[in-house]
Design a protein around this motif. Sequence first.
Motif, short mmCIF file in Angstrom:
data_model
loop_
_atom_site.label_atom_id
_atom_site.label_comp_id
_atom_site.label_asym_id
_atom_site.label_seq_id
_atom_site.Cartn_x
_atom_site.Cartn_y
_atom_site.Cartn_z
N UNK A 90 0.86 -1.18 0.00
CA UNK A 90 0.00 0.00 0.00
C UNK A 90 0.89 1.22 0.00
N UNK A 91 0.35 2.34 -0.41
CA UNK A 91 1.10 3.57 -0.47
C UNK A 91 0.16 4.74 -0.50
N UNK A 92 0.73 5.94 -0.36
CA UNK A 92 -0.10 7.12 -0.32
C UNK A 92 0.68 8.31 -0.86
N UNK A 93 -0.04 9.25 -1.45
CA UNK A 93 0.57 10.46 -1.98
C UNK A 93 0.28 11.60 -1.01
N UNK A 98 4.76 7.65 -0.52
CA UNK A 98 5.39 6.70 0.40
C UNK A 98 4.79 5.32 0.15
N UNK A 99 5.66 4.36 -0.10
CA UNK A 99 5.30 2.96 -0.25
C UNK A 99 5.54 2.27 1.08
N UNK A 138 9.35 -3.08 3.19
CA UNK A 138 9.79 -1.83 2.57
C UNK A 138 8.96 -0.67 3.10
N UNK A 139 9.66 0.36 3.52
CA UNK A 139 9.06 1.65 3.83
C UNK A 139 9.95 2.64 3.10
N UNK A 140 9.45 3.17 1.99
CA UNK A 140 10.30 3.95 1.09
C UNK A 140 9.55 5.19 0.63
N UNK A 141 10.25 6.35 0.65
CA UNK A 141 9.64 7.60 0.21
C UNK A 141 10.26 8.07 -1.10
N UNK A 142 9.41 8.75 -1.88
CA UNK A 142 9.79 9.22 -3.21
C UNK A 142 9.38 10.68 -3.36
N UNK A 159 15.47 9.38 -0.43
CA UNK A 159 16.49 8.99 0.54
C UNK A 159 16.09 9.22 1.99
N UNK A 160 14.88 9.65 2.26
CA UNK A 160 14.45 9.91 3.64
C UNK A 160 14.02 8.61 4.32
N UNK A 161 13.05 7.92 3.74
CA UNK A 161 12.62 6.63 4.27
C UNK A 161 13.12 5.53 3.34
#
Length: 191
Positions: free
Chosen positions: A36-39, A45-46, A51-55, A64-66
């Motif tokens: 799941x992810x959210x804008x 953020x995915x 995985x916890x990854x920010x774009x 590079x934050x999460x």
Amino acid sequence: LIRTLRTKPAQTIGLNFTAATIENVQDPNVIPPNLNGWVGSQQYVLMTYNILRSFNKSTGLPDGILDCDATSFFGFSANDVRIAYDRFTQRWVMTCEGVNEEGATADLIVAVSNSAVISATTEWKIFIFTNAQVLPQIRPRGSGELDYQQLAIDQNAVYVTMDTFDAQGYFCGTTLLIIYKSSLATNNAVA
């Protein structure tokens, strides 16, 4: 009665990028991988188990934050992770089911950011709702476990629904937890 439908203009894709691949998110013990992810205002953020990854929302590039897994973020084994951006308060909200060392689901964990943009200085308030709070209909109180919680937000509250099971694993029903935003702001979340 004949009704004429108005045509709507075709939608266009503004940005298309790969946030993760099956090789990134696949845990052989978890199928499907529960993505799941959210804008948010500036980020996507995915969130999944591993995985916890920010774009950057404008470029689609990792910011590079999460870049960790949910267990590292929450500090203990996390199950059924969820994330949402609260556009009303401009904060991020994450939830998970905390799993104890024995492998039983222990608590519902809610994390709330202090900013609209996740950065290296973002602080997270962590709220823990015990089984006794989340599973009141099971006797003895809090003796079962929760599963597959879902997250929603409106102007007044954070809503978490979850399936509940007794200590023998039998389905008991679905619980709705309403957490008022006023209590999240005071470090004293009340459901």
